[in-house]
Design a protein around this motif. Structure first.
Motif, PDB file in Angstrom:
ATOM      1  N   GLY A 101      10.788  -7.289 -11.629  1.00 47.88           N
ATOM      2  CA  GLY A 101      10.661  -8.435 -10.739  1.00 47.88           C
ATOM      3  C   GLY A 101       9.246  -8.960 -10.729  1.00 47.88           C
ATOM      4  N   ALA A 102       8.339  -8.233 -10.056  1.00 45.85           N
ATOM      5  CA  ALA A 102       6.951  -8.662  -9.950  1.00 45.85           C
ATOM      6  C   ALA A 102       6.041  -7.451  -9.828  1.00 45.85           C
ATOM      7  CB  ALA A 102       6.773  -9.559  -8.732  1.00 45.85           C
ATOM      8  N   PRO A 103       4.920  -7.471 -10.561  1.00 46.60           N
ATOM      9  CA  PRO A 103       3.942  -6.402 -10.383  1.00 46.60           C
ATOM     10  C   PRO A 103       3.341  -6.467  -8.975  1.00 46.60           C
ATOM     11  CG  PRO A 103       3.509  -7.659 -12.395  1.00 46.60           C
ATOM     12  CD  PRO A 103       4.552  -8.395 -11.619  1.00 46.60           C
ATOM     13  N   LEU A 104       3.032  -5.330  -8.393  1.00 42.39           N
ATOM     14  CA  LEU A 104       2.440  -5.298  -7.053  1.00 42.39           C
ATOM     15  C   LEU A 104       1.123  -6.080  -7.018  1.00 42.39           C
ATOM     16  CD1 LEU A 104       3.067  -1.669  -5.794  1.00 42.39           C
ATOM     17  CD2 LEU A 104       4.230  -3.766  -5.129  1.00 42.39           C
ATOM     18  N   ALA A 105       0.360  -6.044  -8.110  1.00 42.30           N
ATOM     19  CA  ALA A 105      -0.915  -6.763  -8.152  1.00 42.30           C
ATOM     20  C   ALA A 105      -0.724  -8.258  -7.931  1.00 42.30           C
ATOM     21  CB  ALA A 105      -1.612  -6.516  -9.489  1.00 42.30           C
ATOM     22  N   ASP A 106       0.393  -8.807  -8.384  1.00 39.44           N
ATOM     23  CA  ASP A 106       0.677 -10.233  -8.196  1.00 39.44           C
ATOM     24  C   ASP A 106       1.071 -10.563  -6.759  1.00 39.44           C
ATOM     25  OD1 ASP A 106       0.126 -10.575 -10.859  1.00 39.44           O
ATOM     26  OD2 ASP A 106       2.214 -10.924 -11.450  1.00 39.44           O
ATOM     27  N   LEU A 107       1.525  -9.574  -6.011  1.00 38.15           N
ATOM     28  CA  LEU A 107       1.990  -9.806  -4.652  1.00 38.15           C
ATOM     29  C   LEU A 107       0.879  -9.703  -3.612  1.00 38.15           C
ATOM     30  CD1 LEU A 107       5.301  -7.763  -4.771  1.00 38.15           C
ATOM     31  CD2 LEU A 107       4.990 -10.228  -5.081  1.00 38.15           C
ATOM     32  N   LYS A 108      -0.234  -9.121  -3.996  1.00 34.30           N
ATOM     33  CA  LYS A 108      -1.360  -8.973  -3.070  1.00 34.30           C
ATOM     34  C   LYS A 108      -2.107 -10.294  -2.967  1.00 34.30           C
ATOM     35  CE  LYS A 108      -2.113  -4.115  -3.838  1.00 34.30           C
ATOM     36  NZ  LYS A 108      -3.068  -3.125  -4.297  1.00 34.30           N
ATOM     37  N   GLY A 109      -2.455 -10.659  -1.746  1.00 34.05           N
ATOM     38  CA  GLY A 109      -3.107 -11.934  -1.504  1.00 34.05           C
ATOM     39  C   GLY A 109      -4.522 -11.936  -1.918  1.00 34.05           C
ATOM     40  N   VAL A 122       0.836  -1.200   0.000  1.00 35.35           N
ATOM     41  CA  VAL A 122       0.000   0.000   0.000  1.00 35.35           C
ATOM     42  C   VAL A 122       0.869   1.248   0.000  1.00 35.35           C
ATOM     43  CG1 VAL A 122      -1.695   1.315   1.331  1.00 35.35           C
ATOM     44  CG2 VAL A 122      -1.942  -1.149   1.104  1.00 35.35           C
ATOM     45  N   GLU A 123       1.905   1.240   0.825  1.00 41.26           N
ATOM     46  CA  GLU A 123       2.815   2.388   0.869  1.00 41.26           C
ATOM     47  C   GLU A 123       3.544   2.543  -0.460  1.00 41.26           C
ATOM     48  OE1 GLU A 123       6.807   3.773   3.276  1.00 41.26           O
ATOM     49  OE2 GLU A 123       5.466   2.356   4.225  1.00 41.26           O
ATOM     50  N   ALA A 124       3.965   1.430  -1.048  1.00 37.99           N
ATOM     51  CA  ALA A 124       4.661   1.479  -2.332  1.00 37.99           C
ATOM     52  C   ALA A 124       3.745   2.036  -3.419  1.00 37.99           C
ATOM     53  CB  ALA A 124       5.159   0.088  -2.709  1.00 37.99           C
ATOM     54  N   GLU A 125       2.497   1.582  -3.455  1.00 33.03           N
ATOM     55  CA  GLU A 125       1.548   2.079  -4.450  1.00 33.03           C
ATOM     56  C   GLU A 125       1.313   3.578  -4.301  1.00 33.03           C
ATOM     57  OE1 GLU A 125      -1.500  -1.379  -5.808  1.00 33.03           O
ATOM     58  OE2 GLU A 125      -1.792  -0.561  -3.801  1.00 33.03           O
ATOM     59  N   SER A 126       1.189   4.030  -3.071  1.00 31.64           N
ATOM     60  CA  SER A 126       0.950   5.462  -2.860  1.00 31.64           C
ATOM     61  C   SER A 126       2.151   6.299  -3.283  1.00 31.64           C
ATOM     62  CB  SER A 126       0.582   5.750  -1.413  1.00 31.64           C
ATOM     63  OG  SER A 126       1.666   5.534  -0.557  1.00 31.64           O
ATOM     64  N   ALA A 127       3.324   5.675  -3.343  1.00 33.22           N
ATOM     65  CA  ALA A 127       4.529   6.362  -3.809  1.00 33.22           C
ATOM     66  C   ALA A 127       4.670   6.278  -5.324  1.00 33.22           C
ATOM     67  CB  ALA A 127       5.765   5.766  -3.137  1.00 33.22           C
ATOM     68  N   GLY A 128       3.724   5.587  -5.998  1.00 37.45           N
ATOM     69  CA  GLY A 128       3.757   5.486  -7.457  1.00 37.45           C
ATOM     70  C   GLY A 128       4.449   4.253  -7.994  1.00 37.45           C
ATOM     71  N   VAL A 129       4.829   3.339  -7.117  1.00 37.54           N
ATOM     72  CA  VAL A 129       5.507   2.115  -7.543  1.00 37.54           C
ATOM     73  C   VAL A 129       4.485   1.140  -8.129  1.00 37.54           C
ATOM     74  CG1 VAL A 129       6.785   0.095  -6.702  1.00 37.54           C
ATOM     75  CG2 VAL A 129       7.340   2.370  -5.836  1.00 37.54           C
ATOM     76  N   THR A 130       4.796   0.570  -9.289  1.00 40.01           N
ATOM     77  CA  THR A 130       3.889  -0.399  -9.914  1.00 40.01           C
ATOM     78  C   THR A 130       4.459  -1.816  -9.911  1.00 40.01           C
ATOM     79  OG1 THR A 130       4.746   0.189 -12.091  1.00 40.01           O
ATOM     80  CG2 THR A 130       2.736   1.295 -11.367  1.00 40.01           C
ATOM     81  N   TRP A 131       5.771  -1.958  -9.761  1.00 40.03           N
ATOM     82  CA  TRP A 131       6.380  -3.271  -9.590  1.00 40.03           C
ATOM     83  C   TRP A 131       7.618  -3.147  -8.725  1.00 40.03           C
ATOM     84  CZ3 TRP A 131       6.787  -1.282 -14.732  1.00 40.03           C
ATOM     85  CH2 TRP A 131       8.062  -1.000 -15.161  1.00 40.03           C
ATOM     86  N   VAL A 132       8.074  -4.271  -8.231  1.00 47.09           N
ATOM     87  CA  VAL A 132       9.249  -4.283  -7.356  1.00 47.09           C
ATOM     88  C   VAL A 132      10.308  -5.199  -7.958  1.00 47.09           C
ATOM     89  CG1 VAL A 132       8.017  -3.712  -5.248  1.00 47.09           C
ATOM     90  CG2 VAL A 132       8.178  -6.095  -5.924  1.00 47.09           C
TER      91      VAL A 132
END
Length: 50
Positions: A42-50, A17-27
Protein backbone atom coordinates in the motif's frame (compact mmCIF):
# COMPACT_ATOMS: atom_id res chain seq x y z
CA UNK A 1 -4.29 -25.32 18.39
CA UNK A 2 -3.02 -22.27 20.25
CA UNK A 3 -4.71 -18.90 20.26
CA UNK A 4 -2.79 -16.05 18.63
CA UNK A 5 -3.39 -12.35 18.55
CA UNK A 6 -2.98 -10.05 15.57
CA UNK A 7 -2.84 -6.27 15.19
CA UNK A 8 -3.79 -4.60 11.92
CA UNK A 9 -1.94 -1.43 10.92
CA UNK A 10 -3.33 0.65 8.05
CA UNK A 11 -2.84 4.12 6.63
CA UNK A 12 -5.68 5.71 8.56
CA UNK A 13 -4.84 4.44 12.04
CA UNK A 14 -2.29 7.11 12.99
CA UNK A 15 0.05 4.82 14.92
CA UNK A 16 3.14 4.84 12.72
CA UNK A 17 5.54 4.84 15.68
CA UNK A 18 3.89 1.78 17.18
CA UNK A 19 3.86 0.06 13.79
CA UNK A 20 7.56 0.78 13.24
CA UNK A 21 8.47 -0.58 16.66
CA UNK A 22 6.64 -3.77 15.69
CA UNK A 23 8.83 -4.06 12.56
CA UNK A 24 6.25 -2.86 10.04
CA UNK A 25 7.76 -1.01 7.06
CA UNK A 26 4.60 -0.46 4.99
CA UNK A 27 0.86 -0.71 5.42
CA UNK A 28 -1.51 -2.50 5.36
CA UNK A 29 0.08 -5.14 7.57
CA UNK A 30 -0.85 -7.47 10.39
CA UNK A 31 1.54 -8.19 13.23
CA UNK A 32 1.08 -11.80 14.28
CA UNK A 33 3.19 -13.21 17.10
CA UNK A 34 5.49 -10.21 16.84
CA UNK A 35 6.19 -10.61 13.12
CA UNK A 36 4.86 -8.38 10.33
CA UNK A 37 2.68 -10.04 7.70
CA UNK A 38 2.04 -7.84 4.67
CA UNK A 39 -1.41 -8.14 3.16
CA UNK A 40 -0.55 -6.25 -0.01
CA UNK A 41 1.68 -3.29 -0.87
CA UNK A 42 0.00 0.00 0.00
CA UNK A 43 2.28 2.76 1.28
CA UNK A 44 5.65 2.91 3.01
CA UNK A 45 5.42 4.33 6.55
CA UNK A 46 7.96 7.01 5.56
CA UNK A 47 5.45 8.39 3.04
CA UNK A 48 2.73 8.61 5.70
CA UNK A 49 4.73 10.71 8.15
CA UNK A 50 4.05 14.42 7.91
Amino acid sequence: MTEKSAILYHAGCGVCVEAESAGVTWVPAFVIDGRPFYVNFGAPLADLKG
